[in-house]
Design an enzyme around this catalytic site. Structure first.
Site, PDB file in Angstrom:
ATOM      1  N   LYS A 275      45.196 -59.435  40.458  1.00  0.00           N
ATOM      2  CA  LYS A 275      44.139 -58.625  40.367  1.00  0.00           C
ATOM      3  C   LYS A 275      44.017 -57.521  41.517  1.00  0.00           C
ATOM      4  CE  LYS A 275      38.977 -58.911  40.249  1.00  0.00           C
ATOM      5  NZ  LYS A 275      37.955 -59.950  40.247  1.00  0.00           N
TER       6      LYS A 275
ATOM      7  N   SER B 200      34.646 -58.895  36.655  1.00  0.00           N
ATOM      8  CA  SER B 200      35.609 -57.712  37.187  1.00  0.00           C
ATOM      9  C   SER B 200      37.026 -58.126  37.257  1.00  0.00           C
ATOM     10  CB  SER B 200      35.345 -57.303  38.751  1.00  0.00           C
ATOM     11  OG  SER B 200      35.560 -58.538  39.589  1.00  0.00           O
TER      12      SER B 200
ATOM     13  N   SER C 270      32.879 -63.375  37.789  1.00  0.00           N
ATOM     14  CA  SER C 270      34.063 -62.568  37.505  1.00  0.00           C
ATOM     15  C   SER C 270      35.270 -63.115  36.965  1.00  0.00           C
ATOM     16  CB  SER C 270      34.288 -61.754  38.436  1.00  0.00           C
ATOM     17  OG  SER C 270      33.403 -60.778  38.935  1.00  0.00           O
TER      18      SER C 270
END
Length: 475
Positions: free
Chosen positions: A83, A158, A182
């Site tokens: 990520k 996210s 997330s």
């Protein structure tokens, strides 16, 4: 096995194929890079594609396979995505800010080092929301991450890029992070398994705690076993960690292979003061509860304490990252500027009071598990939203929508309890839905064993987004 089947093959199976020399790391990496080149322009799942680094690493590992190596690391030669909130040496880390596209990181963070030591090959960095703040991944200056089940919808946030890439067969397993849902939210949106570990399970080294302990890294997989095995890789103390847990015995991967004993399970579909979840999300919970009963577990209605007093302190802590980061205001979106303005009016004393209040309410949350082993509940309060659905709202309205949608997730970031999101089927519009299982502190093994039992009773990893198959590289 054709190229599409190989792309969707579980990571643990890919590792076995490599050890048996049925495929090579280079073949796998080239396959995923071809799919990324073809599909990512529409999907927006990767912001950085590390093709040169990945191929070089794959060539080295392929050459190492020429001899007999019984001691290969567990995921030797298997690709993975990281990520874009996490530091990977030699790659940008933008935090969803276009102004940082050219900022190259010098060193891996601790969790990334563990991933490399396990033999993984990093394909690139996946899209996150702006500063990791939102449950959709549409950072200004970047293409939005899209849901491969329907490109008009978000894959969540996210860790939206991570989930989109994994669901579309652009990596076999993915790393994400969860500060308020997330990991679990994108898993819900994209039909994946996502684990938010207990506080202290995964080191944040070389950094300190993130937002008073509400945030943690964690794994995303297409199977429970893959996610559990990646959690084993990512876990462990690094000297100086402010929180830590002992390593599980046996491993999380072993837990996924062994059905749990009869468990006491509570079913929750209502959160005070926000009310009931959407009917689609409620039905997923009720269907799971019925399946759990057929598997021999004790299932009963349950509840969490009223969360009215958690919303404001949690928001105070969550928004503080925007002030702490010292990012020039002009690069932020309107909503992030507004949240930063709010954060700057929160004094040190207010922040500390928020932490204290959050911890007091967290005690009540954990106490609500005194007579149960696991709670099954919605991941989000309603199904996936469209790309840009809230883009024209005023910031205060956006925040209100976010708080309602993700409401089942933040209580367990506050309490530090583990939770795992699992898919259960599809909504009437064809998008995935699922539930989350929440357990006692440090009880990931119980959740993983139960999730694997549900997966065996209701298999889902064979499901593939039609778009990702139709548009895939021919065999």
């Amino acid at each position: 096995m054709n190229s599409t089947d190989l792309a969707f093959t579980p990571a643990l199976e890919q590792a076995r194929l490599i050890r048996q020399k049925e495929i090579s790391p280079l073949e796998l990496v080239e396959l995923y890079l071809e799919r990324i080149e073809k599909l990512n322009p529409d999907l927006g799942s990767y912001v950085t594609i590390a093709a040169d680094q990945a191929i070089a690493d794959a060539k080295t590992k392929t050459e190492q396979l020429t001899g007999n190596h019984p001691d290969l690391s567990p995921f030797f030669g298997v690709p993975i995505s990281i990520k874009d909130l996490n530091n990977v040496a030699g790659m940008p880390c933008t935090y969803g800010l276009s102004v940082l596209k050219k900022r190259i990181v010098a060193e891996d963070e601790g969790m990334v080092s563990r991933i490399r030591q396990a033999g993984f090959i990093i394909l690139g960095k996946t899209t996150t929301s702006e500063m990791g703040m939102f449950p959709y991944s549409e950072p200004p200056g970047f293409p939005p991450a899209r849901n491969p089940w329907n490109l008009d919808y978000t894959p969540g946030g996210s860790s939206g890029g991570a989930a989109a890439a994994l669901a579309a067969g652009l990596c076999p397993v993915a790393q994400g992070s969860d500060g308020g849902g997330s990991i679990r939210g994108p898993a819900f949106c994209c039909g994946l398994v996502g684990i938010k570990p207990s506080r202290g399970r995964i080191s944040m080294a070389p950094f300190g705690d993130r937002l008073s302990g509400i945030a943690t890294n964690g794994p995303l997989g297409r199977t429970v076993a893959d996610a559990a095995a990646l959690l084993d890789v990512m876990s462990g103390y690094i000297p100086g960690d402010p929180y830590w847990l002992p390593d599980p015995v046996p491993s999380f991967q072993v837990a996924a292979a062994n059905p749990p004993d009869r468990l006491r399970i509570a079913v929750v579909n209502t959160l005070q003061p926000l009310g009931e979840a959407d009917s689609v999300c409620q039905q997923a919970v009720l269907d799971t509860a019925r399946l759990l009963e057929t598997l021999g577990h004790s299932v009963e209605p349950g509840s969490l304490p009223d969360l009215s007093d958690l919303i404001e302190p949690f928001t105070t802590i969550w928004q503080a990252i925007l002030d702490e980061a010292r990012i020039p205001e002009f690069v932020l979106s309107r909503t992030c500027r507004w949240l930063r303005f709010r954060a700057r009016f929160a004094s040190c004393g207010k922040y500390l009071r928020a932490v204290d209040q959050m911890q007091i309410i967290s005690r009540r949350i954990v106490e609500s598990f005194n007579s149960i082993d696991v709670m099954v509940m919605p991941v989000y309060m309603h199904p996936t939203i469209r790309i840009g659905e809230w883009a024209k709202l005023r910031p205060a309205q956006t925040l209100k929508h976010i708080i309602y949608w993700v409401a089942p997730c933040p209580p367990f970031n506050a309490s530090g309890q583990p939770a795992i999101a699992i898919p259960t089927g599809f909504a009437p519009n064809g998008l995935p839905v699922g539930v989350q299982l929440v357990g006692h502190p440090a009880a990931e093994s119980t959740l993983i064993a139960l999730a694997a039992q549900l997966e065996a009773a209701n298999p889902w990893s064979h499901q593939r987004p039609p778009w990702a198959i139709k548009e895939s590289i021919p065999a």
